[in-house]
Design a protein around this motif. Structure first.
Motif, PDB file in Angstrom:
ATOM      1  N   ILE A 103     -14.828 -76.864  97.124  1.00  0.00           N
ATOM      2  CA  ILE A 103     -14.694 -77.529  95.812  1.00  0.00           C
ATOM      3  C   ILE A 103     -14.082 -78.817  96.215  1.00  0.00           C
ATOM      4  CG2 ILE A 103     -12.870 -76.947  93.590  1.00  0.00           C
ATOM      5  CD1 ILE A 103     -13.521 -73.555  94.327  1.00  0.00           C
ATOM      6  N   THR A 104     -13.058 -78.049  96.663  1.00  0.00           N
ATOM      7  CA  THR A 104     -12.143 -80.252  96.799  1.00  0.00           C
ATOM      8  C   THR A 104     -13.643 -81.153  97.730  1.00  0.00           C
ATOM      9  OG1 THR A 104     -10.355 -79.186  98.059  1.00  0.00           O
ATOM     10  CG2 THR A 104     -10.815 -81.065  98.530  1.00  0.00           C
ATOM     11  N   THR A 105     -14.597 -81.091  97.893  1.00  0.00           N
ATOM     12  CA  THR A 105     -14.870 -81.929  98.742  1.00  0.00           C
ATOM     13  C   THR A 105     -15.733 -82.688  97.373  1.00  0.00           C
ATOM     14  OG1 THR A 105     -15.513 -80.963 100.666  1.00  0.00           O
ATOM     15  CG2 THR A 105     -17.368 -82.663  99.582  1.00  0.00           C
ATOM     16  N   THR A 106     -16.257 -81.622  96.379  1.00  0.00           N
ATOM     17  CA  THR A 106     -17.072 -81.716  95.366  1.00  0.00           C
ATOM     18  C   THR A 106     -16.037 -82.054  94.430  1.00  0.00           C
ATOM     19  OG1 THR A 106     -17.976 -79.770  94.819  1.00  0.00           O
ATOM     20  CG2 THR A 106     -18.225 -80.756  93.076  1.00  0.00           C
ATOM     21  N   ILE A 107     -14.482 -82.086  94.632  1.00  0.00           N
ATOM     22  CA  ILE A 107     -13.877 -82.870  93.020  1.00  0.00           C
ATOM     23  C   ILE A 107     -13.511 -84.501  93.341  1.00  0.00           C
ATOM     24  CG2 ILE A 107     -11.285 -83.141  92.357  1.00  0.00           C
ATOM     25  CD1 ILE A 107     -11.917 -80.029  92.659  1.00  0.00           C
ATOM     26  N   LEU A 108     -13.515 -84.189  95.185  1.00  0.00           N
ATOM     27  CA  LEU A 108     -13.007 -85.644  95.498  1.00  0.00           C
ATOM     28  C   LEU A 108     -14.089 -86.376  95.621  1.00  0.00           C
ATOM     29  CD1 LEU A 108     -10.709 -84.968  98.858  1.00  0.00           C
ATOM     30  CD2 LEU A 108      -9.854 -85.310  96.534  1.00  0.00           C
ATOM     31  N   ASP A 109     -15.042 -86.084  96.027  1.00  0.00           N
ATOM     32  CA  ASP A 109     -16.728 -86.934  95.228  1.00  0.00           C
ATOM     33  C   ASP A 109     -16.952 -87.168  94.513  1.00  0.00           C
ATOM     34  OD1 ASP A 109     -16.885 -87.429  98.297  1.00  0.00           O
ATOM     35  OD2 ASP A 109     -19.029 -85.577  98.361  1.00  0.00           O
ATOM     36  N   LYS A 110     -17.518 -86.535  93.680  1.00  0.00           N
ATOM     37  CA  LYS A 110     -17.795 -86.621  91.856  1.00  0.00           C
ATOM     38  C   LYS A 110     -16.379 -86.520  90.822  1.00  0.00           C
ATOM     39  CE  LYS A 110     -21.876 -84.218  93.684  1.00  0.00           C
ATOM     40  NZ  LYS A 110     -22.774 -84.263  94.075  1.00  0.00           N
ATOM     41  N   PHE A 111     -15.344 -85.960  91.181  1.00  0.00           N
ATOM     42  CA  PHE A 111     -14.514 -85.689  89.915  1.00  0.00           C
ATOM     43  C   PHE A 111     -12.945 -86.511  90.292  1.00  0.00           C
ATOM     44  CE2 PHE A 111     -17.364 -82.094  89.843  1.00  0.00           C
ATOM     45  CZ  PHE A 111     -17.701 -82.616  88.690  1.00  0.00           C
ATOM     46  N   LYS A 112     -13.270 -87.243  90.962  1.00  0.00           N
ATOM     47  CA  LYS A 112     -11.702 -88.310  90.949  1.00  0.00           C
ATOM     48  C   LYS A 112     -11.014 -88.743  90.525  1.00  0.00           C
ATOM     49  CE  LYS A 112     -13.047 -91.707  93.861  1.00  0.00           C
ATOM     50  NZ  LYS A 112     -13.159 -92.634  96.129  1.00  0.00           N
ATOM     51  N   ASN A 113     -11.612 -89.545  89.597  1.00  0.00           N
ATOM     52  CA  ASN A 113     -11.373 -90.596  88.466  1.00  0.00           C
ATOM     53  C   ASN A 113     -11.349 -89.326  87.060  1.00  0.00           C
ATOM     54  OD1 ASN A 113     -11.167 -92.858  90.405  1.00  0.00           O
ATOM     55  ND2 ASN A 113     -13.376 -92.991  89.562  1.00  0.00           N
ATOM     56  N   GLU A 114     -10.934 -88.128  87.187  1.00  0.00           N
ATOM     57  CA  GLU A 114     -10.656 -87.300  86.373  1.00  0.00           C
ATOM     58  C   GLU A 114      -9.037 -86.712  86.127  1.00  0.00           C
ATOM     59  OE1 GLU A 114     -12.893 -87.019  83.816  1.00  0.00           O
ATOM     60  OE2 GLU A 114     -14.161 -87.644  84.679  1.00  0.00           O
TER      61      GLU A 114
END
Length: 140
Positions: A103-114
């Motif tokens: 989950i952390t990887t997904t957030i940092l890779d795809k959603f870090k600007n949210e």
């Protein structure tokens, strides 16, 4: 300043480690107010605004409610009013999701600007999907 989800995760994790069932605010803030405190204050505001923490007596709506009282002349200097802090259920769920590497990887890779509120919703959905996969695996 940009939101750094690893900082939010570290703050929530430290609070979780220190609480039993509460942590005295002055002990907790001691970890942050002596070094890199501007980064802490920025992220602490976001944690408060998203109801990830509370006190033993009430919800926290402002930084003052958390025991940090900004000085009138310099809002980046604080006095302390000791509070007993804890993670809310919402905070525990969010931290639990952030502690899952996928989950952390997904957030940092795809959603870090949210924004944080969006990330909280996304992590909840990702955690549910992960659990559904585990349940499907157990059932089949």
């Amino acid at each position: 300043m940009d939101i750094d989800y690893s900082v939010i995760k570290a703050i929530l994790k430290k609070l979780k480690e220190m609480q039993s069932p509460y942590v005295c605010s002055d002990e907790f803030y001691h970890n942050y107010l002596e070094s890199n405190w501007k980064e802490f204050i920025f992220h602490w505001h976001l944690i408060i605004e998203n109801n990830l923490i509370s006190t033993n007596k009430s919800e926290i709506y402002t930084i003052s409610d958390s025991g940090l009282i900004p000085c009138i002349q310099d809002p980046l200097k604080f006095t302390q009013n000791i509070k007993q802090l804890r993670l809310t259920n919402h905070g525990i769920d969010f931290l639990s999701s952030l502690e899952k590497p996928e989950i952390t990887t997904t957030i940092l890779d795809k959603f870090k600007n949210e924004g944080l509120s969006s990330i909280i919703d996304i992590t909840k959905k990702l955690a549910i999907k992960t659990l559904e996969k585990k349940i499907d695996h157990i059932i089949s």
